[in-house]
Design an enzyme around this catalytic site. Structure first.
Site, PDB file in Angstrom:
ATOM      1  N   LYS A   1      60.540  36.887  44.682  1.00 59.98           N
ATOM      2  CA  LYS A   1      59.326  37.325  44.013  1.00 59.98           C
ATOM      3  C   LYS A   1      58.260  36.227  43.964  1.00 59.98           C
ATOM      4  O   LYS A   1      57.061  36.521  43.996  1.00 59.98           O
ATOM      5  CB  LYS A   1      59.651  37.818  42.602  1.00 59.98           C
ATOM      6  CG  LYS A   1      60.323  39.181  42.574  1.00 59.98           C
ATOM      7  CD  LYS A   1      59.496  40.229  43.298  1.00 59.98           C
ATOM      8  CE  LYS A   1      59.962  41.634  43.023  1.00 59.98           C
ATOM      9  NZ  LYS A   1      59.191  42.633  43.832  1.00 59.98           N
TER      10      LYS A   1
ATOM     11  N   SER B   1      56.951  38.913  40.113  1.00 60.88           N
ATOM     12  CA  SER B   1      57.657  39.062  38.847  1.00 60.88           C
ATOM     13  C   SER B   1      57.579  37.782  38.037  1.00 60.88           C
ATOM     14  O   SER B   1      57.663  36.681  38.581  1.00 60.88           O
ATOM     15  CB  SER B   1      59.130  39.406  39.087  1.00 60.88           C
ATOM     16  OG  SER B   1      59.865  39.388  37.877  1.00 60.88           O
TER      17      SER B   1
ATOM     18  N   TYR C   1      66.384  36.867  43.348  1.00 64.72           N
ATOM     19  CA  TYR C   1      65.238  37.692  42.965  1.00 64.72           C
ATOM     20  C   TYR C   1      64.031  36.811  42.646  1.00 64.72           C
ATOM     21  O   TYR C   1      62.904  37.077  43.084  1.00 64.72           O
ATOM     22  CB  TYR C   1      65.632  38.533  41.755  1.00 64.72           C
ATOM     23  CG  TYR C   1      64.580  39.482  41.245  1.00 64.72           C
ATOM     24  CD1 TYR C   1      64.401  40.730  41.823  1.00 64.72           C
ATOM     25  CD2 TYR C   1      63.783  39.146  40.151  1.00 64.72           C
ATOM     26  CE1 TYR C   1      63.446  41.619  41.330  1.00 64.72           C
ATOM     27  CE2 TYR C   1      62.830  40.019  39.662  1.00 64.72           C
ATOM     28  CZ  TYR C   1      62.668  41.251  40.254  1.00 64.72           C
ATOM     29  OH  TYR C   1      61.727  42.128  39.774  1.00 64.72           O
TER      30      TYR C   1
END
Length: 304
Positions: free
Chosen positions: A170, A153, A166
């Protein structure tokens, strides 16, 4: 150009029950692949278990004339990841493609991130990928063929406020991809990443109340899953010889991430001080002639 086909191939898609994962399953199946739709059916925060999303996607593929089976194990555990790979081999006799897409989301400012949430996000993204890719890699190595696609991401690679866990997870996917690409090269295994953006449950969770406003919905509507799934289909195919590359895909645009180092400054004596760093900072940070190493060894070997 010859149409890209996945006939005879078997693909395992984690997080395949909804959102982008579901789109990947349908696109790969449409091109002829047999699909293991893997999804434990958790909510976006990692709680709960619902087998129906995976089963529904598998059933819709079969109803359309394709081949698919559902697996609802928890890939954030070693046993769950191994089970997903075992289902592919048991039901379809092989495993050619893994799309490591599963994950959850939390949004907190850095000082407010609880340790248990941070660990949960790492488990559901990075460990879930590792627990599937490690046994899959062994299967692919024996076949001397494989396609690994790790979903990263831009929130991690470039950063996004509130997404500490997150972002860390990622970005870790890129590190896992890097090693898998190097180790897989002698065995016909490619490993690539994708940084997608689409209007999914996870995007809604990140945007919060803004996702329900007219402007928010209009923005998310410009980010369609069908603008991302074809990139995954290419990376999953025999036509793809690219490896060790991360692709950005959203809004109809496809680009490649370049992770490099500047040529920098080298001390003529081999020793340096903090004052030297400050004095030569313009040279150290100058992006002209950026070097893009294929491995840590390549960076060390560059003649700067």
């Amino acid at each position: 150009m010859t149409e890209i086909s996945l006939h005879g191939r078997v693909a395992l898609v984690t997080g395949g029950g909804r959102g982008l994962g579901e789109a990947y399953c349908h696109e790969l199946a449409r091109r002829g692949a047999a699909i293991v739709v893997h999804d434990s059916g958790t909510a976006t925060d990692g709680h709960g278990h619902d087998p129906e999303p995976a089963r529904n996607v598998a059933a819709s593929i079969v109803a359309a004339g394709g081949r698919a089976t559902a697996c609802t194990s928890d890939a954030s555990t070693e046993a769950g990841g191994s089970e997903a790979v075992a289902v592919a081999v048991r039901d379809f006799g092989r495993l050619d493609v893994v799309v490591a897409n599963a994950g959850i989301i939390h949004d907190d400012q850095l000082t407010d991130w609880p340790t248990d949430r941070f660990e949960a996000v790492l488990r559901h993204h990075l460990l879930a990928a590792f627990h599937v890719i490690r046994p899959a890699f062994a299967v692919m190595k024996a076949m001397k063929y494989g396609r690994l696609i790790l979903v990263s991401s831009a929130a991690g690679v470039f950063g996004q406020p509130g997404l500490t866990g997150y972002a860390a997870a990622k970005t870790g996917m890129v590190g896992l991809m890097n090693v898998a690409a190097i180790e897989g090269a002698p065995f016909g295994i490619t490993a690539n990443g994708i940084m997608p953006m689409a209007g999914t449950r996870m995007a809604d969770a990140i945007m919060g109340e803004a996702a329900q406003t007219a402007d928010g919905r209009a923005f998310l509507d410009t980010l369609r899953v069908d603008q991302v799934a074809p990139v995954v289909a290419y990376l999953a195919s025999e036509a793809c010889h690219e490896t060790h590359t991360v692709f950005s895909a959203f809004g109809g645009r496809v680009a490649a991430l370049q992770v490099g180092v500047t040529r920098g400054w080298t001390s003529p004596t081999g020793t340096l001080t903090a004052e030297d760093v400050a004095a030569h900072l313009p040279e150290i940070t100058d992006p002209a002639g950026l070097l893009v190493p294929a491995s840590i060894t390549d960076e060390m070997a560059f003649d700067v």
